[in-house]
Design an enzyme around this catalytic site. Structure first.
Site, mmCIF file in Angstrom:
data_model
loop_
_atom_site.group_PDB
_atom_site.id
_atom_site.type_symbol
_atom_site.label_atom_id
_atom_site.label_comp_id
_atom_site.label_asym_id
_atom_site.label_seq_id
_atom_site.Cartn_x
_atom_site.Cartn_y
_atom_site.Cartn_z
ATOM 1 N N ILE A 145 -13.499 20.854 -27.491
ATOM 2 C CA ILE A 145 -14.645 21.726 -27.784
ATOM 3 C C ILE A 145 -14.215 23.037 -28.449
ATOM 4 C CG2 ILE A 145 -14.774 22.915 -25.548
ATOM 5 C CD1 ILE A 145 -17.880 22.363 -25.700
ATOM 6 N N ASP B 53 -11.949 25.288 -19.343
ATOM 7 C CA ASP B 53 -11.849 26.725 -19.118
ATOM 8 C C ASP B 53 -10.500 27.255 -19.617
ATOM 9 O OD1 ASP B 53 -12.737 29.148 -18.182
ATOM 10 O OD2 ASP B 53 -12.378 28.709 -16.057
HETATM 11 N N1 AR6 Z 1 -12.802 19.996 -24.785
HETATM 12 C C1 AR6 Z 1 -13.789 19.200 -24.304
HETATM 13 N N2 AR6 Z 1 -13.761 18.650 -23.073
HETATM 14 C C2 AR6 Z 1 -12.681 18.912 -22.289
HETATM 15 C C3 AR6 Z 1 -11.605 19.734 -22.715
HETATM 16 C C4 AR6 Z 1 -11.695 20.296 -24.024
HETATM 17 N N3 AR6 Z 1 -10.740 21.079 -24.532
HETATM 18 N N4 AR6 Z 1 -10.697 19.806 -21.704
HETATM 19 C C5 AR6 Z 1 -11.164 19.053 -20.692
HETATM 20 N N5 AR6 Z 1 -12.360 18.491 -21.035
HETATM 21 P P1 AR6 Z 1 -13.087 20.455 -16.332
HETATM 22 P P2 AR6 Z 1 -15.096 21.023 -14.250
HETATM 23 C C6 AR6 Z 1 -13.275 17.636 -20.248
HETATM 24 O O1 AR6 Z 1 -12.072 20.115 -15.301
HETATM 25 O O2 AR6 Z 1 -14.988 19.646 -13.743
HETATM 26 C C7 AR6 Z 1 -11.437 24.777 -14.292
HETATM 27 O O3 AR6 Z 1 -10.235 25.055 -13.637
HETATM 28 C C8 AR6 Z 1 -12.727 16.976 -19.025
HETATM 29 O O4 AR6 Z 1 -12.080 15.756 -19.379
HETATM 30 O O5 AR6 Z 1 -12.671 21.315 -17.472
HETATM 31 O O6 AR6 Z 1 -16.461 21.628 -14.455
HETATM 32 C C9 AR6 Z 1 -12.496 25.838 -14.033
HETATM 33 O O7 AR6 Z 1 -11.922 27.119 -13.966
HETATM 34 C C10 AR6 Z 1 -13.989 16.721 -18.220
HETATM 35 O O8 AR6 Z 1 -14.648 15.557 -18.670
HETATM 36 O O9 AR6 Z 1 -14.355 21.253 -15.660
HETATM 37 C C11 AR6 Z 1 -13.065 25.403 -12.721
HETATM 38 O O10 AR6 Z 1 -12.245 25.828 -11.654
HETATM 39 C C12 AR6 Z 1 -14.874 17.916 -18.564
HETATM 40 O O11 AR6 Z 1 -14.302 18.475 -19.750
HETATM 41 C C13 AR6 Z 1 -13.031 23.904 -12.804
HETATM 42 O O12 AR6 Z 1 -11.989 23.596 -13.732
HETATM 43 C C14 AR6 Z 1 -14.957 18.983 -17.496
HETATM 44 O O13 AR6 Z 1 -13.710 19.092 -16.846
HETATM 45 C C15 AR6 Z 1 -14.315 23.328 -13.348
HETATM 46 O O14 AR6 Z 1 -14.273 21.929 -13.258
#
Ligand code: AR6
Length: 174
Positions: free
Chosen positions: A11, A35
């Site tokens: 993203i 994040d």
């Molecule tokens: N672009 C798009 N999607 C992504 C990317 C990216 N660069 N990186 C990961 N995903 P997550 P949550 C996907 O863990 O579950 C953090 O530590 C990933 O595969 O990013 O809401 C925050 O600080 C998954 O499908 O977010 C919080 O503590 C989706 O994005 C916690 O993680 C969301 O995964 C939030 O957890």
């Protein structure tokens, strides 16, 4: 008429949206997953602005500048941690999408990209989360026509991509 796109990718690499949504935690001070990628790509100015926001409860959204990202804004929302499905997870997740769109509209944003909020570290099952995401975004767009021209769902893995593609085919049933 709003266009809804489903793509696979990082993203933080999107160049054609006004705002991207970050799946943050309630401290808004960074973390792993999306994040971590957002803070790395945006640079240290983002953390400084986030500190001044003093956190964000689950289900709500906060707007910052985009810093080194191509888009003007980053909308930080805090998804629910999955605890089995009986702890209002779906309600909170729906609020994330709705409040992110409201925050975007408040800044006159016309194009916005969402990751699959809560489906990584927070453990929300992918299919259930995708249903909430697609349903909530469609409802919002129907209720507020003309505000947002483009929504992009950005998926990071093939399984999520397929789930979203299937849901997008079922117009009117989710
Ligand atoms: N672009 C798009 N999607 C992504 C990317 C990216 N660069 N990186 C990961 N995903 P997550 P949550 C996907 O863990 O579950 C953090 O530590 C990933 O595969 O990013 O809401 C925050 O600080 C998954 O499908 O977010 C919080 O503590 C989706 O994005 C916690 O993680 C969301 O995964 C939030 O957890």
């Amino acid at each position: 008429m709003t266009m809804i796109h489903v793509i696979k990718g990082d993203i933080t690499r999107l160049t054609d949206v006004d705002a991207i949504v970050n799946a943050a935690n309630s401290s808004l001070l960074g973390g792993g997953g999306v994040d971590g990628a957002v803070h790395r790509a945006a640079g240290p100015g983002l953390l400084e602005e986030c500190r001044a926001l003093h956190g964000c409860p689950a289900g709500e959204a906060r707007v910052t500048g985009g810093y080194r990202l191509p888009g003007r804004y980053i909308i930080h929302t805090v998804g629910p941690v999955w605890r089995g499905g009986e702890k209002k997870e779906a309600e909170v997740l729906a609020a994330c999408y709705r409040n992110s769109l409201e925050a975007a509209a408040g800044k006159r944003v016309t194009s916005i990209a969402f990751p699959a909020i809560s489906t990584g570290i927070y453990g929300y099952p992918k299919k259930e989360a995708a249903t909430v995401a697609v349903h909530t975004v469609r409802s919002y767009l129907e209720e507020h026509p003309g505000r947002i021209e483009k929504v992009v769902f950005v998926l990071f893995d093939d399984e999520s991509l397929q789930i979203y593609k299937e849901l997008m085919k079922k117009r009117g049933t989710v």
